[in-house]
Design an enzyme around this catalytic site. Structure first.
Site, PDB file in Angstrom:
ATOM      1  N   LYS A  18      43.533  66.978  35.172  1.00  0.00           N
ATOM      2  CA  LYS A  18      43.348  67.123  33.801  1.00  0.00           C
ATOM      3  C   LYS A  18      41.850  67.038  33.635  1.00  0.00           C
ATOM      4  O   LYS A  18      41.432  65.702  33.531  1.00  0.00           O
ATOM      5  CB  LYS A  18      44.175  66.342  32.442  1.00  0.00           C
ATOM      6  CG  LYS A  18      43.919  66.978  31.234  1.00  0.00           C
ATOM      7  CD  LYS A  18      44.685  66.215  29.785  1.00  0.00           C
ATOM      8  CE  LYS A  18      43.701  65.335  29.634  1.00  0.00           C
ATOM      9  NZ  LYS A  18      42.463  65.777  29.086  1.00  0.00           N
ATOM     10  N   GLY A  45      38.076  56.670  32.670  1.00  0.00           N
ATOM     11  CA  GLY A  45      37.846  57.015  31.046  1.00  0.00           C
ATOM     12  C   GLY A  45      37.835  55.638  30.268  1.00  0.00           C
ATOM     13  O   GLY A  45      37.206  54.451  30.853  1.00  0.00           O
ATOM     14  N   SER A  46      37.967  55.699  29.140  1.00  0.00           N
ATOM     15  CA  SER A  46      37.758  54.421  28.215  1.00  0.00           C
ATOM     16  C   SER A  46      38.720  53.356  28.295  1.00  0.00           C
ATOM     17  O   SER A  46      39.910  53.604  29.016  1.00  0.00           O
ATOM     18  CB  SER A  46      37.660  54.728  26.796  1.00  0.00           C
ATOM     19  OG  SER A  46      38.938  55.239  26.246  1.00  0.00           O
ATOM     20  N   GLY A  79      42.880  53.835  28.865  1.00  0.00           N
ATOM     21  CA  GLY A  79      43.443  53.210  30.016  1.00  0.00           C
ATOM     22  C   GLY A  79      44.483  52.361  29.862  1.00  0.00           C
ATOM     23  O   GLY A  79      45.731  52.333  30.586  1.00  0.00           O
ATOM     24  N   GLU A 126      39.753  53.218  36.188  1.00  0.00           N
ATOM     25  CA  GLU A 126      38.319  52.963  36.354  1.00  0.00           C
ATOM     26  C   GLU A 126      37.696  53.282  34.957  1.00  0.00           C
ATOM     27  O   GLU A 126      37.728  54.125  34.416  1.00  0.00           O
ATOM     28  CB  GLU A 126      37.572  54.017  37.116  1.00  0.00           C
ATOM     29  CG  GLU A 126      37.785  53.974  38.564  1.00  0.00           C
ATOM     30  CD  GLU A 126      37.069  52.827  39.378  1.00  0.00           C
ATOM     31  OE1 GLU A 126      36.429  51.957  38.862  1.00  0.00           O
ATOM     32  OE2 GLU A 126      37.660  52.484  40.398  1.00  0.00           O
ATOM     33  N   GLU A 178      31.382  48.864  23.868  1.00  0.00           N
ATOM     34  CA  GLU A 178      30.563  50.069  24.815  1.00  0.00           C
ATOM     35  C   GLU A 178      30.081  50.878  23.630  1.00  0.00           C
ATOM     36  O   GLU A 178      30.631  51.583  22.972  1.00  0.00           O
ATOM     37  CB  GLU A 178      31.526  50.624  25.798  1.00  0.00           C
ATOM     38  CG  GLU A 178      30.807  51.372  26.657  1.00  0.00           C
ATOM     39  CD  GLU A 178      31.693  52.021  27.683  1.00  0.00           C
ATOM     40  OE1 GLU A 178      32.941  52.433  27.103  1.00  0.00           O
ATOM     41  OE2 GLU A 178      31.567  52.063  28.789  1.00  0.00           O
TER      42      GLU A 178
END
Ligand code: NAD
Length: 485
Positions: A177, A230-231, A235, A253, A385
């Protein structure tokens, strides 16, 4: 849609067919530099997502049993198509998430990954042993079955290749995706996948938002492994869905708040140049960007002065122009997010450069390169972040202080240390709670064959040319008894 000679009608790739969403639903993708619609893209429905998983499940027995050199042949064909289409991929990324075309090499580097993994099937090896008396034992490495790959928008072509190539060569079938913010280059790659001749159902590609398609993949009982970049927020949601359903293997990740520690014996020019590039590249939208810089007090004035000069000199503008080296933020949501953190930063630290959005220049989501000084370590902007061209520069006096400050975060993706003292460099490298440590260099630099992944909230698992195939292989133990006669 056709722009600058790049023509694309985004489609889902399900069971070898390029199709619209089953309910014909689409969503617009805007050029973040101009806010004009770049394309309308299919939103994969629940039915589409289930159909993609079913196709991958049906294709798995034949694909996993296929001579790996035949799997490799499709992958090599895709590699040559990716290489040939790098300019088009670059253009499509520029008009969906704003990455300047001058920096886009990911069709070429992604092709190298497909070529590499295509030749790597020989290393799908178990072990054998005679350590159990009267028995021979062995391990077999076998594919999981259907694997789901969910990728972010900040470097889509790279993540597409770095995840799907190892998953495919090891005999898994794939449902990937793309991100709703940057689906256009991946839609072009879906066309290339068809041309590369993968058997029906082996490689399925969906576009759409996290909900429904990403969420369905996370909870799907027929998906046996899921690799996500992704974030940290998403996650955790994926991990939760996996835990509540079939406990699929999950590789994560995630985000970062990466520190760079600069000691007074460093090569100052190099430290300035590299730490500035780290936070500017991709407009600060890189997971490992050094968003916190700790500079030893005695050299702080020179460092900050030189850093500001370099950072202020970025050339922002149309990301499809080769002159531009600083694109807009990926979309309005990212822009507002970065501006929110800038306002937070103004409350806690000293603004030394930038601090504004630049909606005026092209009507796009540009943010000025921004520097804050002397921000308290517990301020929001030091902890979370930002994902924009925003850096916090703080000072330290001792090595212990620098390490404590650098580690005072829930993230642990990448750290850098600048010093000419090798003993100090190694002490600091050992002490940093981080999956990656760069000495006298910084992100986005990575070693070609090193693993990549996070400590703490930055993820779990490692990726890389020597590691990613292992993410997509189960280990089976076989014990064989040897009769005396
Ligand atoms: P994101 O988490 O918002 O989205 C990533 C992907 O997850 C997208 O495809 C999205 O549609 C999907 N998604 C969203 N909600 C979901 C859900 N509930 N279930 C399943 N899938 C869902 O992240 P992003 O904004 O696209 O990417 C930026 C983030 O990625 C930053 O935090 C960055 O640090 C991180 N990142 C990490 C690495 C790394 O290697 N560690 C690399 C690049 C980016």
């Amino acid at each position: 849609m056709s722009a600058n000679g790049v023509s694309i009608e985004p489609r889902l790739l399900i069971n070898g067919q390029l199709v619209e969403a089953s309910d014909k639903k689409t969503f617009p993708v805007y050029n973040p530099a101009t806010r004009e619609v770049s394309a309308n893209v299919p939103e994969a429905s629940e039915q589409d997502t289930n159909a993609a998983v079913a196709a991958a499940k049906a294709a798995f027995p034949a694909w996993s049993a296929l001579d790996p050199t035949k799997r490799a042949a499709c992958m090599k064909k895709l590699a040559s198509l990716l290489r040939a289409h790098n300019p088009q991929l670059a253009h499509l990324e520029a008009i969906s998430m704003g990455q300047p075309v001058r920096n886009h090499i990911y069709g070429v580097t992604g092709a190298s990954l497909f070529d590499h993994y295509a030749e790597s099937w020989q290393s799908i090896q178990g072990q054998a042993s005679v350590c159990t008396p009267k028995h021979v034992t062995m391990t077999l490495r076998q594919p999981y079955g259907v694997v789901a790959l969910i990728i972010p928008w900040n470097n889509p072509v790279h993540f597409f290749c770095s995840k799907s190539a190892p998953a495919l060569i090891t005999g898994n079938t794939v449902v990937l995706k793309s991100s709703e913010k940057a689906p256009l280059a991946i839609a072009l790659i879906a066309e290339l996948v068809v041309k590369a001749g993968f058997p029906m159902g082996v490689f399925n590609i969906l576009s759409g938002h996290g909900v429904p398609s990403g969420q369905i993949l996370s909870r799907h009982m027929d998906v046996r492994a899921l690799s996500f970049t992704g974030s940290s927020r998403t996650g955790k949601l994926i991990q939760e869905e996996a835990a509540k359903t079939n406990l699929k293997k999950v590789i994560l990740e995630l985000g970062g708040k990466s520190p760079a520690i600069v000691f007074d014996d460093c090569n100052l020019n190099k430290a300035v140049e590299q730490t500035q590039h780290s936070i500017q590249a991709n407009s600060g939208q890189i997971c490992m960007a050094n968003s916190r810089v700790y500079i030893q007090k005695s050299i702080a004035p020179q460092f900050i002065d030189a850093f500001k000069k370099r950072f202020a000199a970025v050339r922002d503008g149309d990301p499809t122009s080769k002159e531009t080296d600083h694109g807009p933020q990926a979309d309005e949501v990212q822009y507002k997010n970065v501006m929110f953190y800038i306002e937070e930063g103004k409350k806690s630290g000293t603004l030394a450069l930038g601090g504004n959005g630049k909606l005026d220049s092209m009507n796009g989501f540009f943010v000025e390169p921004t520097v804050f000084l002397d921000t308290p370590e517990d301020a929001k902007i030091m902890k979370e972040e930002v994902f924009g061209p925003v850096v916090n520069i703080n000072t330290f006096e001792t090595e212990e202080e620098a390490i404590a400050k650098a580690n005072d975060t829930e993230y642990g993706l990448y750290s850098a240390v600048y010093t000419k003292d090798i003993n100090r460099a190694m002490r600091v490298a050992k002490a940093l709670e981080s999956g990656y440590v760069a000495v006298n260099c910084t992100s986005p630099l990575t070693g070609r064959d090193l693993p990549f992944g996070g400590y703490k909230g930055s993820g779990q698992g490692r990726e890389g040319v020597l590691y990613s195939m292992g993410n997509f292989l189960e280990t089976k133990s076989v014990i064989i008894q040897i009769d005396d006669e």
